[in-house]
Enzyme design. Structure first.
Site, PDB file in Angstrom:
ATOM      1  N   GLU A 142       0.827  -1.215   0.000  1.00  0.00           N
ATOM      2  CA  GLU A 142       0.000   0.000   0.000  1.00  0.00           C
ATOM      3  C   GLU A 142       0.865   1.271   0.000  1.00  0.00           C
ATOM      4  O   GLU A 142       0.353   2.358   0.225  1.00  0.00           O
ATOM      5  CB  GLU A 142      -0.956  -0.001   1.204  1.00  0.00           C
ATOM      6  CG  GLU A 142      -2.059  -1.045   1.058  1.00  0.00           C
ATOM      7  CD  GLU A 142      -3.087  -1.011   2.178  1.00  0.00           C
ATOM      8  OE1 GLU A 142      -4.207  -1.484   1.953  1.00  0.00           O
ATOM      9  OE2 GLU A 142      -2.761  -0.539   3.303  1.00  0.00           O
ATOM     10  N   ASP A 244      -4.140  -9.388   8.168  1.00  0.00           N
ATOM     11  CA  ASP A 244      -3.109  -8.596   8.847  1.00  0.00           C
ATOM     12  C   ASP A 244      -2.666  -9.290  10.141  1.00  0.00           C
ATOM     13  O   ASP A 244      -1.474  -9.315  10.471  1.00  0.00           O
ATOM     14  CB  ASP A 244      -3.625  -7.182   9.150  1.00  0.00           C
ATOM     15  CG  ASP A 244      -3.844  -6.384   7.867  1.00  0.00           C
ATOM     16  OD1 ASP A 244      -3.162  -6.688   6.864  1.00  0.00           O
ATOM     17  OD2 ASP A 244      -4.694  -5.475   7.867  1.00  0.00           O
TER      18      ASP A 244
HETATM   19  P1  ATP Z   1      -8.338  -9.803   4.777  1.00  0.00           P
HETATM   20  O1  ATP Z   1      -9.798 -10.112   4.677  1.00  0.00           O
HETATM   21  O2  ATP Z   1      -7.932  -9.397   6.146  1.00  0.00           O
HETATM   22  O3  ATP Z   1      -7.798  -8.911   3.684  1.00  0.00           O
HETATM   23  P2  ATP Z   1      -6.841 -11.836   3.399  1.00  0.00           P
HETATM   24  O4  ATP Z   1      -7.679 -11.940   2.170  1.00  0.00           O
HETATM   25  O5  ATP Z   1      -5.500 -11.203   3.305  1.00  0.00           O
HETATM   26  O6  ATP Z   1      -7.643 -11.220   4.598  1.00  0.00           O
HETATM   27  P3  ATP Z   1      -7.557 -14.520   4.164  1.00  0.00           P
HETATM   28  O7  ATP Z   1      -7.003 -15.621   3.333  1.00  0.00           O
HETATM   29  O8  ATP Z   1      -8.994 -14.177   4.015  1.00  0.00           O
HETATM   30  O9  ATP Z   1      -6.569 -13.284   3.992  1.00  0.00           O
HETATM   31  O10 ATP Z   1      -7.339 -14.887   5.710  1.00  0.00           O
HETATM   32  C1  ATP Z   1      -6.060 -14.932   6.323  1.00  0.00           C
HETATM   33  C2  ATP Z   1      -6.051 -15.983   7.413  1.00  0.00           C
HETATM   34  O11 ATP Z   1      -7.030 -15.631   8.408  1.00  0.00           O
HETATM   35  C3  ATP Z   1      -6.434 -17.373   6.959  1.00  0.00           C
HETATM   36  O12 ATP Z   1      -5.314 -18.066   6.438  1.00  0.00           O
HETATM   37  C4  ATP Z   1      -6.947 -17.972   8.262  1.00  0.00           C
HETATM   38  O13 ATP Z   1      -5.872 -18.349   9.085  1.00  0.00           O
HETATM   39  C5  ATP Z   1      -7.651 -16.791   8.932  1.00  0.00           C
HETATM   40  N1  ATP Z   1      -9.098 -16.729   8.609  1.00  0.00           N
HETATM   41  C6  ATP Z   1      -9.720 -15.917   7.731  1.00  0.00           C
HETATM   42  N2  ATP Z   1     -11.053 -16.124   7.708  1.00  0.00           N
HETATM   43  C7  ATP Z   1     -11.282 -17.106   8.614  1.00  0.00           C
HETATM   44  C8  ATP Z   1     -12.473 -17.778   9.095  1.00  0.00           C
HETATM   45  N3  ATP Z   1     -13.697 -17.480   8.628  1.00  0.00           N
HETATM   46  N4  ATP Z   1     -12.311 -18.735  10.068  1.00  0.00           N
HETATM   47  C9  ATP Z   1     -11.082 -19.044  10.559  1.00  0.00           C
HETATM   48  N5  ATP Z   1      -9.934 -18.435  10.160  1.00  0.00           N
HETATM   49  C10 ATP Z   1     -10.027 -17.487   9.209  1.00  0.00           C
END
Ligand code: ATP
Length: 295
Positions: A142, A244
């Site tokens: 960012e 994050d």
């Molecule tokens: P953000 O929505 O913060 O931008 P992102 O897209 O960077 O997130 P995600 O892959 O959605 O990353 O999530 C990162 C981590 O958070 C996952 O690998 C998992 O460990 C945890 N996580 C996200 N959503 C869930 C959920 N619904 N239940 C359990 N763990 C979750």
């Protein structure tokens, strides 16, 4: 155990959230139902995540000379983040995200990067001393890419590990990838960062890419095969900031000397806990809370 020493180079934002029954049409004025401000920016969020988990954290970033910038710096200080390398830029606003949130969950968001885009390689040079002494430099995208690259080069020259959370995603060069110790895209970002099938990238860079998949946890490659670690099952209240928290926790564990699978387990637990509470930063857990979930 030694206190992990982490430097976060990245964005600082204020999120302005207005709740309204129905989003206005062009030219229309409507009365809203609620208004709240939240501290954000992937950089600031990840710095706070690391500090909550017990690390010593230096933030390198830029804000404007305005009330939001002042509040953002104070917030980070309250969370125990060292802020002496946050520059207050004249004539630039602090980064803001204006979020219009309709009752049914539909939203409209405008992000003004402001001072975040005013960061230059010169700001990185000014903070060279803390980068040299870090266990890990943690970054996102960012801020301008030339500043990210300046920090990557400096860290690489001094043998300091770099974790890059490539969000928002851009295509990275082979030279970039050579300077990064660990890349942490989500499943939508990875094919943009390395334009080929995600599975192929995981196999091409074993142990160097951890791909997050929301509630499904993460995938990475080890010993020539793709490994999966599921997420923890929790009641999701607000998933903002899960990524994050994951990145901050991963950095803290790797800086403590943990092996990658163990660090991923810890980061999955920390991220899961973060989504059980409202707000990106307010839901971020302490080390004790993560240990309780793990044992
Ligand atoms: P953000 O929505 O913060 O931008 P992102 O897209 O960077 O997130 P995600 O892959 O959605 O990353 O999530 C990162 C981590 O958070 C996952 O690998 C998992 O460990 C945890 N996580 C996200 N959503 C869930 C959920 N619904 N239940 C359990 N763990 C979750």
């Amino acid at each position: 155990m030694k206190k992990p020493n982490i430097v976060v180079v990245g964005s600082v934002n204020m999120d302005l959230v207005t709740g309204v029954k129905q989003l206005p049409q062009a030219g229309e004025t409507r009365m809203g139902d609620s208004f709240a401000t939240f501290h954000g920016g992937k950089g600031a969020n990840q710095a706070v995540a690391c500090a909550r988990l017990g690390a010593s954290v230096h933030m390198i970033g830029c804000v404007g000379q305005d009330a939001f910038g002042e509040a953002a710096v104070q917030n980070m200080e309250r969370q125990g983040v060292h802020t002496s390398h946050i520059s207050r830029l004249p004539k630039q606003s602090t980064g803001v995200a204006t979020i219009l949130l309709e009752e049914g969950g539909e939203n409209r968001i405008i992000v003004v990067p402001g001072a975040n885009h005013g960061m230059t390689p010169a700001h990185i040079q000014t903070a060279a001393g803390v980068i040299r002494q870090a266990d890990i430099v943690l970054m996102q995208l960012e801020i301008p890419l030339d500043s990210v690259r300046a920090a990557m080069d400096l860290a690489y020259q001094h043998g300091v590990s770099v974790i890059l959370n490539p969000a928002p995603a851009v295509s990275l060069s082979k030279e970039d990838l050579a300077r990064i110790s660990l890349l942490t895209p989500n499943q939508h970002e990875l094919p943009i960062v390395i334009p080929q099938a995600a599975e192929q990238s995981l196999l091409d860079y074993p142990g160097k890419i951890v791909m997050t998949k929301g509630k499904d946890g993460v995938s990475y490659a080890q010993d020539g095969i793709i490994q999966h670690q599921p997420g923890f099952t929790v009641e999701a209240v607000d998933t903002t900031g899960a990524g994050d928290t994951f990145n901050g926790a991963l950095a803290v564990m790797l800086a403590r000397g943990a092996a990658l699978p163990e660090a991923i387990m810890y980061a999955n637990a920390a991220a899961a806990l973060s989504i059980t509470k409202h707000g990106a930063q307010s839901g971020m857990p302490t080390d004790r809370e993560v240990q309780l979930l793990l044992h």
